[in-house]
Design an enzyme around this catalytic site. Structure first.
Site, mmCIF file in Angstrom:
data_model
loop_
_atom_site.group_PDB
_atom_site.id
_atom_site.type_symbol
_atom_site.label_atom_id
_atom_site.label_comp_id
_atom_site.label_asym_id
_atom_site.label_seq_id
_atom_site.Cartn_x
_atom_site.Cartn_y
_atom_site.Cartn_z
ATOM 1 N N ASP A 103 0.880 -1.149 0.000
ATOM 2 C CA ASP A 103 0.000 0.000 0.000
ATOM 3 C C ASP A 103 0.930 1.214 0.000
ATOM 4 O O ASP A 103 1.564 1.511 1.007
ATOM 5 C CB ASP A 103 -0.882 -0.015 1.249
ATOM 6 C CG ASP A 103 -1.827 1.176 1.323
ATOM 7 O OD1 ASP A 103 -1.564 2.208 0.652
ATOM 8 O OD2 ASP A 103 -2.812 1.087 2.073
ATOM 9 N N HIS A 104 1.049 1.885 -1.127
ATOM 10 C CA HIS A 104 2.028 2.961 -1.273
ATOM 11 C C HIS A 104 1.714 4.196 -0.438
ATOM 12 O O HIS A 104 2.535 5.098 -0.354
ATOM 13 C CB HIS A 104 2.204 3.319 -2.753
ATOM 14 C CG HIS A 104 3.045 2.314 -3.474
ATOM 15 N ND1 HIS A 104 4.310 2.588 -3.909
ATOM 16 C CD2 HIS A 104 2.811 1.019 -3.782
ATOM 17 C CE1 HIS A 104 4.819 1.513 -4.486
ATOM 18 N NE2 HIS A 104 3.925 0.544 -4.419
ATOM 19 N N ARG A 105 0.562 4.226 0.208
ATOM 20 C CA ARG A 105 0.292 5.308 1.154
ATOM 21 C C ARG A 105 1.105 5.102 2.429
ATOM 22 O O ARG A 105 1.334 6.036 3.181
ATOM 23 C CB ARG A 105 -1.196 5.361 1.500
ATOM 24 C CG ARG A 105 -2.077 5.720 0.307
ATOM 25 C CD ARG A 105 -3.526 5.566 0.628
ATOM 26 N NE ARG A 105 -3.800 4.147 0.936
ATOM 27 C CZ ARG A 105 -4.971 3.680 1.321
ATOM 28 N NH1 ARG A 105 -6.003 4.496 1.454
ATOM 29 N NH2 ARG A 105 -5.144 2.403 1.562
#
Length: 131
Positions: A103-105
């Site tokens: 999850d690149h967040r």
């Protein structure tokens, strides 16, 4: 892990502080309780990362879907013999494909790549895990 009515992911907390034998024993205990539907919520809710191993079912490679609130999931495929080139010669080696979904967040690709590099080093030199 698969149970009668679906999937459940028991949590192994603070794995980085535990020996392989302790991890193995805890996972066996968690798996037994999961199959018996006796896990407490704190034993399956939360967590930062997960591992999905379809390799044990002969699946060569796949992409696993992250289960929120987790930030990553490592998809582990089956090891299989494949030709590789070493020192200019073709040899047979057992190769396993893994895929890390992030999850690149929360975890950017560069950090995910470092995690995969560390995993690769340990899986290629398993005695490093015993230290």
């Amino acid at each position: 892990m698969a149970i009668k009515d679906g999937l459940i992911a028991p949590l192994l907390r603070s794995a980085e502080t535990k020996s392989l034998s302790v991890i193995s024993n805890e996972m066996k205990e968690l798996a037994e309780r999961a199959r018996a539907r006796k896990l407490k919520p704190e034993e399956y809710l939360g967590g930062a990362s997960a591992v999905s191993n379809l390799g044990m079912h002969g699946i060569k490679d796949f992409t696993a879907v992250i289960n929120p609130p987790q930030a990553t999931i490592l998809a582990v495929g089956a090891g299989e013999e494949r030709p590789v080139v070493r020192s200019g010669k073709i040899e047979i080696a057992t190769i396993m494909t893994v895929t890390l979904s992030c999850d690149h967040r929360v975890v950017d690709g560069a950090l995910g790549a470092k995690l995969l590099a560390a995993f690769k080093a340990l899986i290629e030199h398993p005695l490093m895990m015993a230290v």
